[in-house]
Design an enzyme around this catalytic site. Structure first.
Site, PDB file in Angstrom:
ATOM      1  N   ASP A  35       0.697  -1.184  -0.172  1.00 24.68           N
ATOM      2  CA  ASP A  35      -0.021   0.004   0.023  1.00 24.68           C
ATOM      3  C   ASP A  35       0.838   1.186   0.081  1.00 24.68           C
ATOM      4  OD1 ASP A  35      -2.268   1.322   0.232  1.00 24.68           O
ATOM      5  OD2 ASP A  35      -3.112   0.599   1.946  1.00 24.68           O
TER       6      ASP A  35
ATOM      7  N   LYS B 161      -0.728  -1.843  -4.739  1.00 28.74           N
ATOM      8  CA  LYS B 161      -1.742  -0.490  -4.862  1.00 28.74           C
ATOM      9  C   LYS B 161      -0.871   0.587  -4.998  1.00 28.74           C
ATOM     10  CE  LYS B 161      -6.327  -0.756  -2.758  1.00 28.74           C
ATOM     11  NZ  LYS B 161      -6.963  -0.259  -1.458  1.00 28.74           N
TER      12      LYS B 161
ATOM     13  N   PHE C  69     -11.569  -1.139  -0.830  1.00 25.44           N
ATOM     14  CA  PHE C  69     -11.096  -1.989   0.410  1.00 25.44           C
ATOM     15  C   PHE C  69     -11.272  -3.497   0.116  1.00 25.44           C
ATOM     16  CE2 PHE C  69     -10.586  -3.789   4.490  1.00 25.44           C
ATOM     17  CZ  PHE C  69     -10.020  -2.537   5.503  1.00 25.44           C
TER      18      PHE C  69
ATOM     19  N   ASP D 267      -8.008  -8.743   5.256  1.00 24.07           N
ATOM     20  CA  ASP D 267      -8.939  -8.876   6.303  1.00 24.07           C
ATOM     21  C   ASP D 267      -9.521  -7.358   6.502  1.00 24.07           C
ATOM     22  OD1 ASP D 267      -6.487  -7.460   7.688  1.00 24.07           O
ATOM     23  OD2 ASP D 267      -7.975  -7.584   9.447  1.00 24.07           O
TER      24      ASP D 267
HETATM   25  C1  PRP Z   1      -0.979  -5.009   5.801  1.00 16.12           C
HETATM   26  C2  PRP Z   1      -0.208  -5.680   4.769  1.00 16.12           C
HETATM   27  C3  PRP Z   1       1.116  -5.243   4.602  1.00 16.12           C
HETATM   28  C4  PRP Z   1       1.017  -4.031   5.009  1.00 16.12           C
HETATM   29  C5  PRP Z   1       1.073  -3.113   3.874  1.00 16.12           C
HETATM   30  O1  PRP Z   1      -0.672  -5.663   6.948  1.00 16.12           O
HETATM   31  O2  PRP Z   1      -0.079  -7.146   4.756  1.00 16.12           O
HETATM   32  O3  PRP Z   1       2.054  -5.904   5.419  1.00 16.12           O
HETATM   33  O4  PRP Z   1      -0.271  -3.652   5.454  1.00 16.12           O
HETATM   34  O5  PRP Z   1       0.818  -1.665   4.045  1.00 16.12           O
HETATM   35  P1  PRP Z   1       2.191  -0.693   3.829  1.00 16.12           P
HETATM   36  O6  PRP Z   1       2.371  -0.955   2.302  1.00 16.12           O
HETATM   37  O7  PRP Z   1       1.016   0.516   3.742  1.00 16.12           O
HETATM   38  O8  PRP Z   1       3.040  -0.651   4.788  1.00 16.12           O
HETATM   39  P2  PRP Z   1      -1.564  -5.250   7.998  1.00 16.12           P
HETATM   40  O9  PRP Z   1      -0.506  -4.206   9.023  1.00 16.12           O
HETATM   41  O10 PRP Z   1      -2.863  -4.771   7.678  1.00 16.12           O
HETATM   42  O11 PRP Z   1      -1.274  -6.618   8.932  1.00 16.12           O
HETATM   43  P3  PRP Z   1      -2.041  -8.066   8.420  1.00 16.12           P
HETATM   44  O12 PRP Z   1      -1.234  -8.492   7.416  1.00 16.12           O
HETATM   45  O13 PRP Z   1      -1.815  -8.795   9.741  1.00 16.12           O
HETATM   46  O14 PRP Z   1      -3.452  -7.814   8.041  1.00 16.12           O
END
Ligand code: PRP
Length: 180
Positions: free
Chosen positions: A108, A136, A157, A164
């Site tokens: 992201d 993304k 989303f 999740d």
């Molecule tokens: C999500 C995803 C990445 C991170 C990406 O994890 O799995 O690790 O966010 O976001 P970024 O590019 O903005 O850093 P999350 O923190 O939601 O934890 P999860 O995998 O346990 O759902």
């Protein structure tokens, strides 16, 4: 007002069906098997979202691999541009001199991967590549290039296949967009 009830009230639309994910995972696995022929890379999954993708991907590889996991928490990334990342679970296997492939479900802002990539490079990984199922790119705050990417998605989303919303939907076999 409990979060669960709100999540239950949301509708979801399938964005990437199970068959399309399976096909793309096989293509990426073929690419990785070819690129790493004769080596045994260490796959590092970033918990928790990556586990479904990682489980399918590694079983589609034709080369031997090792597996390990990291977990990171980021603060401020959603509200401010100066997000900071903290490792809350570290890898357990040695990475000195190892070819490493970081496995993510979604990239992201890029803050998580940029931080972990630099950390593992500093620890002496022989090489470090990034494999993410969903990119993304429009939301990128920190430049991070993906060596293997499943799908580029602009907005929405996303839930399912590891992703999740308040810890729900991770077990859906397809990737969906949540709609109010
Ligand atoms: C999500 C995803 C990445 C991170 C990406 O994890 O799995 O690790 O966010 O976001 P970024 O590019 O903005 O850093 P999350 O923190 O939601 O934890 P999860 O995998 O346990 O759902």
């Amino acid at each position: 007002m409990g979060g669960k009830g709100k999540v239950d009230a949301l509708k979801r639309e399938v964005l990437i069906p199970e068959a399309a994910i399976r096909k793309r995972v096989r293509e990426i696995a073929d690419q990785i098997s070819n690129d790493y022929k004769g080596t045994e890379p260490l796959l590092v999954g970033i918990l928790k979202g990556s586990i479904i993708f990682m489980a399918d991907l590694m079983r589609a590889l034709s080369i031997p691999v090792q597996m390990d996991f990291m977990r990171a928490a980021s603060y401020g990334s959603k509200m401010a541009s100066s997000g900071t990342v903290r490792v809350t679970k570290d890898i357990e296997l040695p990475i000195q001199g190892k070819p490493v492939i970081l496995i993510e479900d979604i990239v992201d802002s890029g803050l998580t991967l940029a931080y972990i990539k630099e950390l593992l490079e500093d620890r002496g990984a022989a090489s470090l590549k990034i494999c993410a199922l969903i990119d993304k790119r429009e939301r990128r705050e920190q430049d991070v290039s993906l060596d293997y990417c499943g799908f580029q998605i602009k907005e929405g989303f996303l839930v399912g296949y590891g992703l999740d919303c308040n810890e729900e939907y991770r077990n859906l076999p397809e990737i969906c967009v949540l709609k109010e």
